[in-house]
Design an enzyme around this catalytic site. Structure first.
Site, mmCIF file in Angstrom:
data_model
loop_
_atom_site.group_PDB
_atom_site.id
_atom_site.type_symbol
_atom_site.label_atom_id
_atom_site.label_comp_id
_atom_site.label_asym_id
_atom_site.label_seq_id
_atom_site.Cartn_x
_atom_site.Cartn_y
_atom_site.Cartn_z
ATOM 1 N N GLU A 11 0.810 -1.228 0.000
ATOM 2 C CA GLU A 11 0.000 0.000 0.000
ATOM 3 C C GLU A 11 0.844 1.278 0.000
ATOM 4 O OE1 GLU A 11 -2.770 -0.437 3.269
ATOM 5 O OE2 GLU A 11 -3.906 -2.003 2.254
ATOM 6 N N GLU A 34 -5.902 -8.178 -0.057
ATOM 7 C CA GLU A 34 -6.507 -7.886 1.252
ATOM 8 C C GLU A 34 -7.965 -7.512 1.045
ATOM 9 O OE1 GLU A 34 -4.741 -4.957 3.846
ATOM 10 O OE2 GLU A 34 -2.729 -5.731 3.441
HETATM 11 O O1 IFM Z 1 -4.434 -3.470 9.033
HETATM 12 C C1 IFM Z 1 -4.342 -2.880 7.785
HETATM 13 C C2 IFM Z 1 -3.168 -3.440 7.023
HETATM 14 O O2 IFM Z 1 -1.972 -3.245 7.695
HETATM 15 C C3 IFM Z 1 -3.050 -2.784 5.662
HETATM 16 N N1 IFM Z 1 -4.288 -2.760 4.956
HETATM 17 C C4 IFM Z 1 -5.484 -2.364 5.662
HETATM 18 C C5 IFM Z 1 -5.593 -3.123 6.974
HETATM 19 C C6 IFM Z 1 -6.869 -2.696 7.732
HETATM 20 O O3 IFM Z 1 -6.826 -1.336 8.053
#
Ligand code: IFM
Length: 443
Positions: free
Chosen positions: A169, A353
């Site tokens: 990210e 994710e």
């Molecule tokens: O916990 C985070 C993760 O570290 C990165 N993506 C989003 C998740 C939820 O906020």
């Protein structure tokens, strides 16, 4: 009660996984890891709920076998994890902490022994404090430090990992942390932001080059996306939404796949980018083998007075998760289609994710019946099925997250796990959502 779509409702070979990250679960206080900018950030009053940090977290450092056993027992194919830069190189450069490297060595072997494919991320946010002292992501030198760290990790693990991505990210590493000040290092400075945005991409490109030179296969990138919807029909809100979309959803993927930055982002960032930034675009746009999307929510955007970028988030009417994030599953389908159409073409895509924080409670029997989370997953898996039906080359889906963990500035308050964590006793208890995945993956 909602059921998750079964494995048999996806194409043969479609892979399911869970995602985690080092600082959020390991317990950074163990095993000789060096201090990170998250420790500093958390130690500064007001930055993190109850000033919590990742020193103990889920103590995955000692309990990783239990965790991998649970992930494997649910029938997952992939375990997405990250290595901690500061655990392996406590000063960010120089001497290697062999104990840290040995830990990841055992962890990867443990995944393979359980039939899990190790999907490695090299950076999931815990920058060594020694490098933060030198300007962190603002300093162009970080792109070389990161390439060296990549080399150290890969020299040990590359013979056994299934996939690798340099940075999780990039928007969070740069905009969220240097413009919004919500994550470490907690800056609110547009010049620092522009530099961090560019350097994080250059570090990505350099790390990919290092890994390619080492003959390492299955290299990708992971970006997060949020649907930007105008809060109303005014031309001002439309324009503000376009700026939001350019910064959040286009800046990083456009640089990686087209070797350029979107005009709507350059409008405000160009004066602050480092001199000669254009010359780095070819390094940033390295060919990749796959691309990962992290998707959770959408944002309603209106115009706002004041300097660029002149947008503000407006509360949406839809149902929300415990994070206050609006639930919009169709956004996942839209992004999968859009990213394939505009950037990645036939390249394999993965949802790297997706998940939700919920107000989980244990009942008297110690069970957590998180039906809201199951419904969230079911709706997003259906969005994946729709994207597949529309011809998107989606190859897998990873849930965030295996365990309840350290949710950064929100401390341990927000729970995203399929497995409940008692942060006192460290007891792990699979939630109903864990069992829902287990059932779906058997069928
Ligand atoms: O916990 C985070 C993760 O570290 C990165 N993506 C989003 C998740 C939820 O906020």
């Amino acid at each position: 009660m909602t059921a998750l779509p079964p494995r048999s409702a996806f194409p043969t070979g479609f892979q399911f996984g869970v995602a985690t990250s080092s600082y959020q679960i390991e317990g950074h206080g163990f095993g000789g890891a060096g201090p990170t900018h998250w420790d500093t950030f958390a130690a500064t009053p007001g930055n993190v709920v109850r000033a919590e940090n990742g020193a103990r977290a889920c103590d995955h450092y000692h309990l990783w076998e239990q965790d991998l056993d649970l992930v494997a027992a649910a029938g997952f194919d992939i375990y997405r994890f990250s290595t901690s830069w500061a655990r392996v190189l406590p000063e960010g450069r120089g001497p290697v902490n062999m104990e840290g490297l040995d830990f990841y060595d055992r962890l990867v072997d443990g995944m393979l022994e359980r039939g899990l494919k190790p999907a490695l991320t090299l950076y999931h946010w815990e920058l060594p404090a020694a490098l933060a002292d030198k300007g962190g992501w603002r300093n162009r030198e970080i792109t070389r430090w990161f390439a060296d760290y990549t080399h150290v990790i890969m020299a040990r693990l590359s013979d056994r990992i299934w996939s690798a991505a340099p940075i999780n990210e990039p928007w969070c590493v740069s905009w969220l942390s240097h413009f919004l000040g919500a994550h470490a290092p907690g800056l609110r400075d547009i010049r620092a932001t522009a530099r961090a945005m560019h350097h994080v991409l250059l570090a990505h490109g350099r790390a990919i080059k290092v890994m390619r030179a080492g003959g390492i296969k299955n290299l990708g990138a992971v970006c997060n996306f949020e649907t930007a919807l105008p809060a109303d029909a005014s031309p001002e809100s439309e324009a503000a939404t376009n700026r939001y979309d350019a910064i959040f959803n286009r800046f990083f993927v456009e640089a990686m796949f087209k070797g350029r930055y979107p005009e709507a982002a350059l409008e405000g960032l160009a004066p602050h980018l480092p001199e000669g930034w254009e010359d780095d675009l070819a390094t940033i746009a390295q060919p990749l083998d796959w691309f990962g999307l992290n998707y959770y929510t959408c944002k309603r955007i209106a115009a706002a007075p004041g300097p660029w970028p002149g947008f503000a988030e407006v509360d949406g009417a839809g149902p929300k998760t415990e994070m206050g994030w609006e639930i919009r599953p169709e956004g996942l389908q839209e992004f999968l289609t859009r990213i394939a159409r505009d950037y990645t073409g036939d390249l394999p895509l993965y949802v790297t994710e997706n998940g939700m924080a919920a107000p989980d409670r244990l009942d008297k029997r110690g069970l957590c019946d998180d039906q809201d989370r199951i419904a969230y997953y079911a709706a997003h898996l259906r969005a994946c099925q729709n994207a597949l039906a529309a011809g998107v080359p989606l190859k897998g889906y990873m849930a965030w997250s295996a365990l309840d963990n350290y949710e950064w500035a929100l401390g341990y308050e927000k729970r995203f796990g399929l497995i409940h964590l008692d942060f006192e006793s460290l007891q792990r208890r699979p939630k109903a959502s864990y069992h829902a995945f287990k059932t779906a993956l058997e069928r």
